[in-house]
Motif scaffolding. Structure first.
Motif, PDB file in Angstrom:
ATOM      1  N   LEU A   1     -48.391  83.065 -18.720  1.00  0.00           N
ATOM      2  CA  LEU A   1     -49.225  81.894 -19.195  1.00  0.00           C
ATOM      3  C   LEU A   1     -50.386  82.209 -20.179  1.00  0.00           C
ATOM      4  O   LEU A   1     -50.501  81.541 -21.020  1.00  0.00           O
ATOM      5  CB  LEU A   1     -49.879  81.639 -17.817  1.00  0.00           C
ATOM      6  N   GLU A   2     -50.835  83.540 -20.054  1.00  0.00           N
ATOM      7  CA  GLU A   2     -51.468  83.931 -21.128  1.00  0.00           C
ATOM      8  C   GLU A   2     -50.980  83.885 -22.502  1.00  0.00           C
ATOM      9  O   GLU A   2     -51.563  83.540 -23.384  1.00  0.00           O
ATOM     10  CB  GLU A   2     -52.428  85.411 -20.742  1.00  0.00           C
ATOM     11  N   ASP A   3     -49.908  84.495 -22.658  1.00  0.00           N
ATOM     12  CA  ASP A   3     -49.019  84.565 -23.925  1.00  0.00           C
ATOM     13  C   ASP A   3     -48.800  82.887 -24.114  1.00  0.00           C
ATOM     14  O   ASP A   3     -48.743  82.913 -25.585  1.00  0.00           O
ATOM     15  CB  ASP A   3     -47.948  84.982 -23.450  1.00  0.00           C
ATOM     16  N   ALA A   4     -48.433  82.157 -23.291  1.00  0.00           N
ATOM     17  CA  ALA A   4     -48.297  80.728 -23.766  1.00  0.00           C
ATOM     18  C   ALA A   4     -49.572  80.177 -24.274  1.00  0.00           C
ATOM     19  O   ALA A   4     -49.600  79.307 -25.413  1.00  0.00           O
ATOM     20  CB  ALA A   4     -47.743  79.905 -22.673  1.00  0.00           C
ATOM     21  N   GLY A   5     -50.751  80.303 -23.836  1.00  0.00           N
ATOM     22  CA  GLY A   5     -51.849  79.820 -24.116  1.00  0.00           C
ATOM     23  C   GLY A   5     -52.346  80.415 -25.619  1.00  0.00           C
ATOM     24  O   GLY A   5     -52.734  79.727 -26.516  1.00  0.00           O
ATOM     25  N   LEU A   6     -52.093  81.873 -25.709  1.00  0.00           N
ATOM     26  CA  LEU A   6     -52.308  82.405 -27.229  1.00  0.00           C
ATOM     27  C   LEU A   6     -51.516  81.871 -28.118  1.00  0.00           C
ATOM     28  O   LEU A   6     -51.744  81.605 -29.175  1.00  0.00           O
ATOM     29  CB  LEU A   6     -52.136  83.766 -26.665  1.00  0.00           C
ATOM     30  N   ALA A   7     -50.141  81.733 -27.758  1.00  0.00           N
ATOM     31  CA  ALA A   7     -49.089  80.942 -28.872  1.00  0.00           C
ATOM     32  C   ALA A   7     -49.819  79.829 -29.353  1.00  0.00           C
ATOM     33  O   ALA A   7     -49.777  79.354 -30.530  1.00  0.00           O
ATOM     34  CB  ALA A   7     -47.834  80.996 -28.323  1.00  0.00           C
ATOM     35  N   MET A   8     -50.125  78.730 -28.183  1.00  0.00           N
ATOM     36  CA  MET A   8     -50.621  77.626 -28.701  1.00  0.00           C
ATOM     37  C   MET A   8     -51.943  77.711 -29.614  1.00  0.00           C
ATOM     38  O   MET A   8     -52.217  76.810 -30.807  1.00  0.00           O
ATOM     39  CB  MET A   8     -51.020  76.779 -27.550  1.00  0.00           C
ATOM     40  N   LEU A   9     -52.942  78.615 -29.266  1.00  0.00           N
ATOM     41  CA  LEU A   9     -53.939  78.950 -30.113  1.00  0.00           C
ATOM     42  C   LEU A   9     -53.667  79.376 -31.489  1.00  0.00           C
ATOM     43  O   LEU A   9     -54.360  78.858 -32.579  1.00  0.00           O
ATOM     44  CB  LEU A   9     -54.953  79.967 -29.490  1.00  0.00           C
ATOM     45  N   MET A  10     -52.639  80.278 -31.553  1.00  0.00           N
ATOM     46  CA  MET A  10     -52.120  80.769 -32.909  1.00  0.00           C
ATOM     47  C   MET A  10     -51.660  79.510 -33.639  1.00  0.00           C
ATOM     48  O   MET A  10     -51.799  79.347 -34.647  1.00  0.00           O
ATOM     49  CB  MET A  10     -51.057  81.682 -32.771  1.00  0.00           C
ATOM     50  N   ARG A  11     -50.804  78.554 -33.219  1.00  0.00           N
ATOM     51  CA  ARG A  11     -50.300  77.398 -33.634  1.00  0.00           C
ATOM     52  C   ARG A  11     -51.464  76.643 -34.371  1.00  0.00           C
ATOM     53  O   ARG A  11     -51.133  76.015 -35.495  1.00  0.00           O
ATOM     54  CB  ARG A  11     -49.459  76.700 -33.092  1.00  0.00           C
ATOM     55  N   GLU A  12     -52.596  76.428 -33.812  1.00  0.00           N
ATOM     56  CA  GLU A  12     -53.628  75.559 -34.016  1.00  0.00           C
ATOM     57  C   GLU A  12     -54.412  76.171 -35.157  1.00  0.00           C
ATOM     58  O   GLU A  12     -55.317  75.453 -35.589  1.00  0.00           O
ATOM     59  CB  GLU A  12     -54.278  74.969 -32.835  1.00  0.00           C
ATOM     60  N   ALA A  13     -54.434  77.456 -35.113  1.00  0.00           N
ATOM     61  CA  ALA A  13     -55.345  78.337 -36.237  1.00  0.00           C
ATOM     62  C   ALA A  13     -55.457  77.589 -37.698  1.00  0.00           C
ATOM     63  O   ALA A  13     -54.282  77.508 -38.112  1.00  0.00           O
ATOM     64  CB  ALA A  13     -55.174  79.908 -36.036  1.00  0.00           C
TER      65      ALA A  13
END
Length: 66
Positions: free
Chosen positions: A36-48
């Protein structure tokens, strides 16, 4: 396709939801805390914002200060 993320409050609720989804033939997957943390981090990276560059020196300076 869009997805829904549901956070059950306890194991009983997780079991109830999982059984319902299986009964309705709805695909689901239980994620570990790490996943779940990895998925959240991936979402943030896409929005960066990737339009600005930072020099190596600036990065090293920030790391040294912490």
């Amino acid at each position: 396709m869009e997805s829904i993320l549901i956070n059950p409050r306890n194991s009983k609720e997780l079991k109830l939801l999982s059984e319902f989804l299986e009964k309705e033939n709805i695909s689901s997957k239980v994620l570990s805390e790490e996943q779940l943390e990895d998925a959240g981090l991936a979402m943030l990276m896409r929005e960066a914002d990737r339009s600005q560059k930072v020099s190596r020196e600036e990065i090293m300076q920030k790391l040294e200060n912490h």
